[in-house]
Design a protein around this motif. Sequence first.
Motif, short mmCIF file in Angstrom:
data_model
loop_
_atom_site.label_atom_id
_atom_site.label_comp_id
_atom_site.label_asym_id
_atom_site.label_seq_id
_atom_site.Cartn_x
_atom_site.Cartn_y
_atom_site.Cartn_z
N LEU A 123 -40.63 -8.40 18.14
CA LEU A 123 -41.71 -9.33 17.84
C LEU A 123 -42.49 -8.81 16.63
O LEU A 123 -42.82 -7.63 16.57
CB LEU A 123 -42.64 -9.48 19.05
CG LEU A 123 -43.79 -10.48 18.92
CD1 LEU A 123 -43.29 -11.89 18.69
CD2 LEU A 123 -44.67 -10.42 20.17
N PHE A 124 -42.76 -9.71 15.68
CA PHE A 124 -43.48 -9.35 14.46
C PHE A 124 -44.76 -10.19 14.36
O PHE A 124 -44.70 -11.41 14.45
CB PHE A 124 -42.62 -9.63 13.21
CG PHE A 124 -41.33 -8.84 13.19
CD1 PHE A 124 -41.30 -7.57 12.65
CD2 PHE A 124 -40.16 -9.38 13.70
CE1 PHE A 124 -40.12 -6.84 12.62
CE2 PHE A 124 -38.98 -8.67 13.67
CZ PHE A 124 -38.96 -7.39 13.13
N ASP A 125 -45.90 -9.53 14.17
CA ASP A 125 -47.18 -10.19 13.92
C ASP A 125 -47.29 -10.32 12.40
O ASP A 125 -47.41 -9.32 11.69
CB ASP A 125 -48.32 -9.35 14.48
CG ASP A 125 -49.69 -9.99 14.29
OD1 ASP A 125 -49.80 -10.98 13.53
OD2 ASP A 125 -50.66 -9.50 14.88
N CYS A 126 -47.23 -11.54 11.90
CA CYS A 126 -47.14 -11.79 10.45
C CYS A 126 -48.44 -12.40 9.94
O CYS A 126 -48.88 -13.42 10.44
CB CYS A 126 -45.98 -12.74 10.16
SG CYS A 126 -44.43 -12.20 10.89
N ARG A 127 -48.99 -11.77 8.93
CA ARG A 127 -50.22 -12.28 8.30
C ARG A 127 -49.97 -12.39 6.81
O ARG A 127 -49.84 -11.39 6.12
CB ARG A 127 -51.39 -11.36 8.60
CG ARG A 127 -51.68 -11.31 10.09
CD ARG A 127 -52.69 -10.26 10.45
NE ARG A 127 -52.72 -10.11 11.89
CZ ARG A 127 -53.77 -10.31 12.64
NH1 ARG A 127 -54.91 -10.68 12.10
NH2 ARG A 127 -53.70 -10.14 13.94
N GLY A 128 -49.84 -13.63 6.33
CA GLY A 128 -49.59 -13.86 4.92
C GLY A 128 -48.12 -13.93 4.55
O GLY A 128 -47.78 -14.29 3.43
N TYR A 129 -47.26 -13.60 5.47
CA TYR A 129 -45.82 -13.66 5.25
C TYR A 129 -45.12 -14.21 6.47
O TYR A 129 -45.61 -14.13 7.59
CB TYR A 129 -45.24 -12.26 5.00
CG TYR A 129 -45.36 -11.78 3.58
CD1 TYR A 129 -44.68 -12.41 2.55
CD2 TYR A 129 -46.15 -10.69 3.28
CE1 TYR A 129 -44.80 -11.96 1.25
CE2 TYR A 129 -46.27 -10.23 1.98
CZ TYR A 129 -45.59 -10.87 0.97
OH TYR A 129 -45.70 -10.44 -0.32
N GLU A 130 -43.92 -14.73 6.24
CA GLU A 130 -43.05 -15.18 7.31
C GLU A 130 -41.67 -14.56 7.07
O GLU A 130 -41.12 -14.69 5.98
CB GLU A 130 -42.94 -16.71 7.28
CG GLU A 130 -41.99 -17.27 8.29
CD GLU A 130 -41.79 -18.77 8.10
OE1 GLU A 130 -40.85 -19.30 8.71
OE2 GLU A 130 -42.54 -19.41 7.34
N LYS A 161 -35.76 -10.88 4.44
CA LYS A 161 -36.52 -11.39 3.31
C LYS A 161 -37.82 -11.97 3.84
O LYS A 161 -37.92 -12.34 5.02
CB LYS A 161 -35.72 -12.43 2.54
CG LYS A 161 -34.52 -11.82 1.83
CD LYS A 161 -33.82 -12.81 0.94
CE LYS A 161 -32.67 -12.12 0.22
NZ LYS A 161 -32.02 -13.01 -0.72
N LEU A 162 -38.82 -12.03 2.96
CA LEU A 162 -40.13 -12.56 3.35
C LEU A 162 -40.48 -13.78 2.52
O LEU A 162 -40.22 -13.83 1.33
CB LEU A 162 -41.21 -11.49 3.12
CG LEU A 162 -41.13 -10.26 4.02
CD1 LEU A 162 -42.13 -9.21 3.56
CD2 LEU A 162 -41.39 -10.64 5.47
N ARG A 163 -41.10 -14.77 3.18
CA ARG A 163 -41.62 -15.95 2.50
C ARG A 163 -43.14 -15.84 2.48
O ARG A 163 -43.76 -15.68 3.53
CB ARG A 163 -41.20 -17.23 3.20
CG ARG A 163 -41.79 -18.49 2.53
CD ARG A 163 -41.43 -19.78 3.23
NE ARG A 163 -40.00 -20.00 3.18
CZ ARG A 163 -39.22 -20.17 4.25
NH1 ARG A 163 -39.74 -20.13 5.45
NH2 ARG A 163 -37.93 -20.37 4.12
N CYS A 164 -43.72 -15.94 1.29
CA CYS A 164 -45.17 -15.87 1.15
C CYS A 164 -45.81 -17.10 1.80
O CYS A 164 -45.39 -18.23 1.55
CB CYS A 164 -45.56 -15.78 -0.33
SG CYS A 164 -47.33 -15.76 -0.61
N GLY A 165 -46.83 -16.87 2.62
CA GLY A 165 -47.52 -17.96 3.29
C GLY A 165 -48.42 -18.75 2.37
O GLY A 165 -48.83 -19.86 2.70
N THR A 166 -48.73 -18.20 1.18
CA THR A 166 -49.59 -18.89 0.23
C THR A 166 -48.81 -19.77 -0.72
O THR A 166 -49.08 -20.96 -0.86
CB THR A 166 -50.43 -17.87 -0.58
OG1 THR A 166 -51.18 -17.07 0.35
CG2 THR A 166 -51.38 -18.56 -1.53
N CYS A 167 -47.82 -19.18 -1.39
CA CYS A 167 -47.10 -19.95 -2.43
C CYS A 167 -45.68 -20.37 -2.01
O CYS A 167 -45.06 -21.16 -2.69
CB CYS A 167 -47.03 -19.14 -3.73
SG CYS A 167 -45.99 -17.67 -3.65
#
Length: 166
Positions: free
Chosen positions: A105-112, A34-40
């Motif tokens: 390894l994951f490079d995450c931009r905007g998500y975690e 699952k992904l968590r939005c880095g904004t909201c």
Amino acid sequence: MVKCLLMITAELENLTNLEPQGGCDDPNFSYFFKLRCGTCGEVSQKETCVTLGETVALPVGKGTTNLIQKCKFCGRDGTITMIPGRGKPLTQEVSQSGKHTPLMLFDCRGYEPVEYVFGSGWKAESIEGTKFHEIDLSVGEYAEYDEKGECPVMISNLRSTFDVVK
């Protein structure tokens, strides 16, 4: 930009070298989480699938990524890019010590990434050398019998974590 290292561990009974079927950098192995939005901060309701062998062009600039996804809550785009070369098989020694081993390894931009889900497509070998292929961990454990080594083999108590690395 955050780099998250997927770390796994499990209890291995008479087994060692647990890893994806084609090795830790298998281009066909699917990672589900699952992904968590880095904004909201909203967490996706369904698991997202990311595969090293599948890439898409970035909407701006040059280059590719493994996933571009829009947050259903706030509408912001985020990307996940897989970085091979950091994964190692889970050995019996690491398992017995209670430590985790790196997988991808994951490079995450905007998500975690959060809540990794174990699925099918794993392999391991018994301490006697018998190889077990196409192991399905989606039910949370695996049990078989090693006829050559005359012993039961088992994978249980699967756990994972995402560690932020530099």
